[in-house]
Design a protein around this motif. Structure first.
Motif, PDB file in Angstrom:
ATOM      1  N   GLY A  49     -17.441   1.962  46.312  1.00 52.19           N
ATOM      2  CA  GLY A  49     -18.489   2.636  47.063  1.00 52.19           C
ATOM      3  C   GLY A  49     -19.271   3.648  46.256  1.00 52.19           C
ATOM      4  N   GLN A  51     -21.843   4.810  43.785  1.00 50.91           N
ATOM      5  CA  GLN A  51     -23.035   4.176  43.230  1.00 50.91           C
ATOM      6  C   GLN A  51     -23.746   5.170  42.327  1.00 50.91           C
ATOM      7  OE1 GLN A  51     -25.492   2.289  46.234  1.00 50.91           O
ATOM      8  NE2 GLN A  51     -23.685   1.779  47.437  1.00 50.91           N
ATOM      9  N   PRO A  98     -18.448   8.331  48.034  1.00 50.67           N
ATOM     10  CA  PRO A  98     -17.576   8.394  49.218  1.00 50.67           C
ATOM     11  C   PRO A  98     -16.679   9.630  49.113  1.00 50.67           C
ATOM     12  CG  PRO A  98     -17.448   6.236  48.155  1.00 50.67           C
ATOM     13  CD  PRO A  98     -18.177   7.145  47.221  1.00 50.67           C
ATOM     14  N   ASP A 127     -13.897   2.124  53.366  1.00 51.72           N
ATOM     15  CA  ASP A 127     -14.993   1.173  53.515  1.00 51.72           C
ATOM     16  C   ASP A 127     -16.098   1.519  52.536  1.00 51.72           C
ATOM     17  OD1 ASP A 127     -13.789  -0.128  55.686  1.00 51.72           O
ATOM     18  OD2 ASP A 127     -14.549   1.392  57.075  1.00 51.72           O
ATOM     19  N   GLU A 128     -16.825   0.505  52.126  1.00 52.59           N
ATOM     20  CA  GLU A 128     -18.029   0.745  51.347  1.00 52.59           C
ATOM     21  C   GLU A 128     -19.017   1.476  52.244  1.00 52.59           C
ATOM     22  OE1 GLU A 128     -18.943  -0.425  48.165  1.00 52.59           O
ATOM     23  OE2 GLU A 128     -16.894  -1.098  47.841  1.00 52.59           O
ATOM     24  N   PRO A 129     -19.800   2.406  51.710  1.00 51.17           N
ATOM     25  CA  PRO A 129     -20.753   3.106  52.565  1.00 51.17           C
ATOM     26  C   PRO A 129     -21.835   2.162  53.062  1.00 51.17           C
ATOM     27  CG  PRO A 129     -20.665   4.081  50.350  1.00 51.17           C
ATOM     28  CD  PRO A 129     -19.764   2.902  50.367  1.00 51.17           C
ATOM     29  N   GLU A 130     -21.805   1.870  54.353  1.00 47.82           N
ATOM     30  CA  GLU A 130     -22.804   1.001  54.956  1.00 47.82           C
ATOM     31  C   GLU A 130     -23.605   1.734  56.017  1.00 47.82           C
ATOM     32  OE1 GLU A 130     -20.769  -2.399  56.476  1.00 47.82           O
ATOM     33  OE2 GLU A 130     -20.029  -2.998  54.524  1.00 47.82           O
TER      34      GLU A 130
END
Length: 161
Positions: A49, A51, A98, A127-130
């Motif tokens: 997550g 980036q 995250p 979780d991946e940041p969505e």
């Protein structure tokens, strides 16, 4: 007894303390920094997550510390991650981090610091940041005793070995 059948107090405490970081960033995104407050945030650069530009990740293959003080832009804090733009060698770059990737947080002006055990990148709870940045709910309030000022809270004594 399986891990699903135990109360993971160490994880609960770390999650609550990460809420302190989240709340500080939410307030800063909304109101800006005031007084002498500024933040040192250390995070694992290859945590799921995270980036950042490849050249930044290449220079910091494991961990990186950023400073939010005078030159940061576009700070946005969501429930599971935050986004901020910083200057690297004169070029503005955006980072998405995250909260679970954070291993350290300090506000030297308040003599306050937290140190976290890095969470496993394959943890099912991560979780991946969505989510979209925008209105975020306030993080739970964690009372920090008045006599805790100037102390770094380490949680190593509570960890499973």
């Amino acid at each position: 007894m399986s891990e699903d059948e135990t109360l993971r107090y160490d994880k609960m405490v770390e999650d609550a303390l990460r809420g302190v970081v989240r709340e500080a960033l939410i307030k800063t995104a909304r109101d800006g920094l005031f007084g002498d407050h500024h933040f040192y945030i250390t995070f694992r650069t290859h945590f799921p997550g995270v980036q950042a530009a490849d050249h930044i990740l290449a220079r910091h293959p494991e961990e990186m510390t950023i400073v939010l003080q005078h030159q940061f832009w576009g700070l946005e804090a969501a429930e599971t991650f935050f986004r901020v733009s910083l200057s690297f060698s004169g070029k503005t770059e955006t980072l998405i981090i995250p909260y679970a990737a954070i291993t350290g947080f300090a506000d030297p002006s308040a003599k306050f610091g937290l140190q976290f055990q890095a969470l496993d990148g394959d943890d099912d709870d991560i979780d991946e940041p969505e989510e979209e940045i925008g209105e975020t709910e306030s993080a739970p309030v964690v009372d920090i005793p008045a006599d805790a000022e100037g102390k770094v809270i380490a949680l190593d004594a509570f960890r499973k070995k």
